[in-house]
Design a protein around this motif. Structure first.
Motif, PDB file in Angstrom:
ATOM      1  N   THR A  88       7.834  -1.819  -6.833  1.00  0.00           N
ATOM      2  CA  THR A  88       6.735  -0.858  -6.818  1.00  0.00           C
ATOM      3  C   THR A  88       5.799  -0.991  -5.620  1.00  0.00           C
ATOM      4  O   THR A  88       4.868  -0.190  -5.480  1.00  0.00           O
ATOM      5  CB  THR A  88       5.884  -0.988  -8.102  1.00  0.00           C
ATOM      6  OG1 THR A  88       5.362  -2.322  -8.190  1.00  0.00           O
ATOM      7  CG2 THR A  88       6.726  -0.708  -9.338  1.00  0.00           C
ATOM      8  N   VAL A  89       6.010  -1.995  -4.751  1.00  0.00           N
ATOM      9  CA  VAL A  89       5.140  -2.197  -3.594  1.00  0.00           C
ATOM     10  C   VAL A  89       5.990  -2.427  -2.348  1.00  0.00           C
ATOM     11  O   VAL A  89       7.222  -2.477  -2.405  1.00  0.00           O
ATOM     12  CB  VAL A  89       4.193  -3.413  -3.791  1.00  0.00           C
ATOM     13  CG1 VAL A  89       3.333  -3.223  -5.027  1.00  0.00           C
ATOM     14  CG2 VAL A  89       4.987  -4.710  -3.888  1.00  0.00           C
ATOM     15  N   ASP A  90       5.316  -2.576  -1.213  1.00  0.00           N
ATOM     16  CA  ASP A  90       5.989  -2.915   0.034  1.00  0.00           C
ATOM     17  C   ASP A  90       6.528  -4.345  -0.084  1.00  0.00           C
ATOM     18  O   ASP A  90       5.765  -5.308  -0.226  1.00  0.00           O
ATOM     19  CB  ASP A  90       4.996  -2.833   1.207  1.00  0.00           C
ATOM     20  CG  ASP A  90       5.652  -3.000   2.558  1.00  0.00           C
ATOM     21  OD1 ASP A  90       6.640  -3.755   2.659  1.00  0.00           O
ATOM     22  OD2 ASP A  90       5.177  -2.394   3.535  1.00  0.00           O
ATOM     23  N   PRO A 210       8.360  -0.082   1.751  1.00  0.00           N
ATOM     24  CA  PRO A 210       7.793   0.466   0.510  1.00  0.00           C
ATOM     25  C   PRO A 210       8.909   1.012  -0.373  1.00  0.00           C
ATOM     26  O   PRO A 210      10.060   1.144   0.076  1.00  0.00           O
ATOM     27  CB  PRO A 210       6.881   1.582   1.020  1.00  0.00           C
ATOM     28  CG  PRO A 210       7.520   2.026   2.292  1.00  0.00           C
ATOM     29  CD  PRO A 210       8.099   0.786   2.912  1.00  0.00           C
ATOM     30  N   VAL A 216       3.746   3.880  -4.113  1.00  0.00           N
ATOM     31  CA  VAL A 216       3.334   2.484  -4.288  1.00  0.00           C
ATOM     32  C   VAL A 216       2.353   2.419  -5.449  1.00  0.00           C
ATOM     33  O   VAL A 216       1.364   3.149  -5.477  1.00  0.00           O
ATOM     34  CB  VAL A 216       2.670   1.928  -3.003  1.00  0.00           C
ATOM     35  CG1 VAL A 216       2.158   0.508  -3.231  1.00  0.00           C
ATOM     36  CG2 VAL A 216       3.660   1.961  -1.848  1.00  0.00           C
ATOM     37  N   ARG A 217       2.607   1.566  -6.424  1.00  0.00           N
ATOM     38  CA  ARG A 217       1.766   1.490  -7.607  1.00  0.00           C
ATOM     39  C   ARG A 217       1.789   0.078  -8.168  1.00  0.00           C
ATOM     40  O   ARG A 217       2.552  -0.775  -7.713  1.00  0.00           O
ATOM     41  CB  ARG A 217       2.252   2.473  -8.676  1.00  0.00           C
ATOM     42  CG  ARG A 217       3.695   2.231  -9.098  1.00  0.00           C
ATOM     43  CD  ARG A 217       4.163   3.247 -10.130  1.00  0.00           C
ATOM     44  NE  ARG A 217       5.565   3.067 -10.477  1.00  0.00           N
ATOM     45  CZ  ARG A 217       5.990   2.176 -11.373  1.00  0.00           C
ATOM     46  NH1 ARG A 217       5.110   1.404 -12.006  1.00  0.00           N
ATOM     47  NH2 ARG A 217       7.267   2.063 -11.650  1.00  0.00           N
ATOM     48  N   ARG A 218       0.946  -0.156  -9.144  1.00  0.00           N
ATOM     49  CA  ARG A 218       0.928  -1.442  -9.813  1.00  0.00           C
ATOM     50  C   ARG A 218       2.087  -1.535 -10.810  1.00  0.00           C
ATOM     51  O   ARG A 218       2.454  -0.552 -11.443  1.00  0.00           O
ATOM     52  CB  ARG A 218      -0.394  -1.663 -10.547  1.00  0.00           C
ATOM     53  CG  ARG A 218      -1.589  -1.865  -9.632  1.00  0.00           C
ATOM     54  CD  ARG A 218      -2.829  -2.197 -10.447  1.00  0.00           C
ATOM     55  NE  ARG A 218      -3.977  -2.471  -9.592  1.00  0.00           N
ATOM     56  CZ  ARG A 218      -5.171  -2.833 -10.047  1.00  0.00           C
ATOM     57  NH1 ARG A 218      -5.373  -2.952 -11.355  1.00  0.00           N
ATOM     58  NH2 ARG A 218      -6.163  -3.059  -9.203  1.00  0.00           N
TER      59      ARG A 218
END
Length: 426
Positions: A88-90, A210, A216-218
């Motif tokens: 969910t992130v880079d 990403p 991009v999220r938690r």
């Protein structure tokens, strides 16, 4: 047939056996691989130093086994959650965060040893922190590989990364055994810290990665649960995790190494070469298989191959437990390591084939939990059984249990035995 044609044919045959280095032509993967190479030996110095320091402080394999329990909880929690975060992130930023955290904890391990604090609980707390960052770092690093190289190069890239890690686990423990009496245990932690700091530069040079969705999220509990649901739909993948848990939990005797090195094979109390050889032997066998892994891609019945390899692992661990000379014990562990590497290559191939990029971090997180968590449970069980019944009973009994449980698992999971790779790699 001409001499040139004969030489070309020999080179082709040899090339189909030895490890494929084509992924190293990709600059980004080469940077990631160099970072792995730099830290491979340093991290193993800490792997040897922690159980040795715990044994020196307590004189008990039971306490050494407790290190497995202490490491297991953060490994389970952050392995699964870290894999979800990696989806969910880079991934480059997450890898930087994980590497930095491990470096800081390694520096704290050096500081407590250098100050001679003498508290086993300080060592255990720092070990737990180390494993939390490790659990975030490893699935992220593994998930990155598929974004850096073409799909057809994934098996070769996996073999290169795995072989380098195993290369470090050979020379790291041997260096630890040789350097500990000369430089002292605190220096091992310091060397690992320096290696980790150097690696940060190679990670910094990686491209941004990403999520492919662009969102991009938690990552939360729902992402972890979705990963388990996805795994449930991949029955063969789930079975590959089960058989590896059996192999590692029942058959990994490393918690017994400090006691056996000193009391069975004659190391001095301050550490010596026997300890280094015991920790290095399994990786030696793994590296040999990794360097000559070209032929493994031609085996289609990968489920059968995994089962046979794990049973061989169990038999060789029995031989290790019954050994009373260092050279024989080392030989059995080398053979066990070779068997484990065959199993690992095929299980990772199954994982790469089954997981999509949206789930790859979570599957790698589960893989990290199984591969790294299983031996830590084994540290607890082998340490306690070794303290109660002796190292011979703990090691040999565990190896025999592997063979029995694998037979039961195959009977209950026949689909895994029937599993075939989709295509033969020529």
């Amino acid at each position: 047939m001409s001499v040139e044609a004969g030489s070309s044919r020999k080179r082709k045959r040899f090339g189909s056996i030895v490890i494929d280095t084509q992924p190293l032509k990709v600059p980004a993967f080469r940077r990631l691989w160099i970072g792995t190479a730099v830290t491979a030996i340093g991290s193993q110095l800490t792997t040897v130093a922690v159980p040795k320091q715990v044994f020196d402080l307590t004189g008990s394999s039971g306490w050494v086994g407790l290190t497995g329990a202490v490491a297991l909880v953060p490994l389970l929690v952050f392995g699964l959650w870290g894999g979800a975060i990696a989806d969910t992130v880079d991934r480059r930023k997450l890898l930087l965060f994980g590497n930095t955290g491990i470096a800081v904890v390694s520096a704290l391990l050096w500081l407590q040893a250098w100050l001679n604090i003498g508290s086993v609980w300080v060592v255990l707390v720092l070990l737990a922190l180390n494993q939390a960052f490790f659990a975030i770092n490893m699935p992220t690093r593994s998930a990155i590989v598929a974004r850096l190289v073409a799909p057809e190069l994934l098996p070769a890239a996996t073999a290169l990364s795995g072989t380098m890690n195993m290369f470090g686990t050979i020379f790291g423990p041997m260096a630890a055994g040789a350097l500990m009496p000369v430089l002292g245990l605190p220096t091992l932690y310091l060397i690992d810290t320096i290696a980790l700091l150097l690696t940060l530069y190679t990670v910094w040079r990686l491209p941004s990665m990403p999520p492919l969705s662009g969102q991009v999220r938690r990552a939360g509990l729902r992402d972890v649960i979705d990963g388990f649901r996805y795994m449930g739909t991949q029955k063969v993948l789930l079975a590959s995790f089960v058989v590896d848990i059996i192999a590692m939990v029942a058959g990994m005797p490393r918690a017994l190494f400090p006691e056996m090195a000193e009391r069975t094979f004659g190391d001095p109390p301050g550490g010596g070469l026997a300890l280094g050889w015991l920790f290095a032997a399994i990786p030696i066998g793994s590296v040999v298989i990794g360097l000559f892994s070209g032929w493994l891609g031609r085996v289609r019945r990968q489920g059968v191959a995994v089962v046979i390899a794990i049973c061989a692992w169990g038999v060789f661990i029995v031989g290790f437990g019954l050994s009373h000379t260092l050279w024989l014990a080392t030989a059995f562990l080398i053979l066990a390591g070779a068997s484990d590497m065959v199993s690992a290559i095929y299980r990772q191939s199954i994982l790469q084939a089954a997981a999509t990029d949206e789930m790859r971090g979570r599957m790698q997180g589960a893989f990290t939990v199984v591969v790294a968590g299983g031996p830590r449970i084994a540290d607890v069980t082998h340490g306690w059984v070794g303290a109660a019944a002796g190292t011979t009973a703990a090691a040999a009994g565990g190896g025999a249990l592997v063979v029995v449980l694998i037979a039961v698992a195959v009977a209950m999971l026949p689909a895994f035995w029937r599993y075939r790779a989709a295509a033969v790699v020529e």
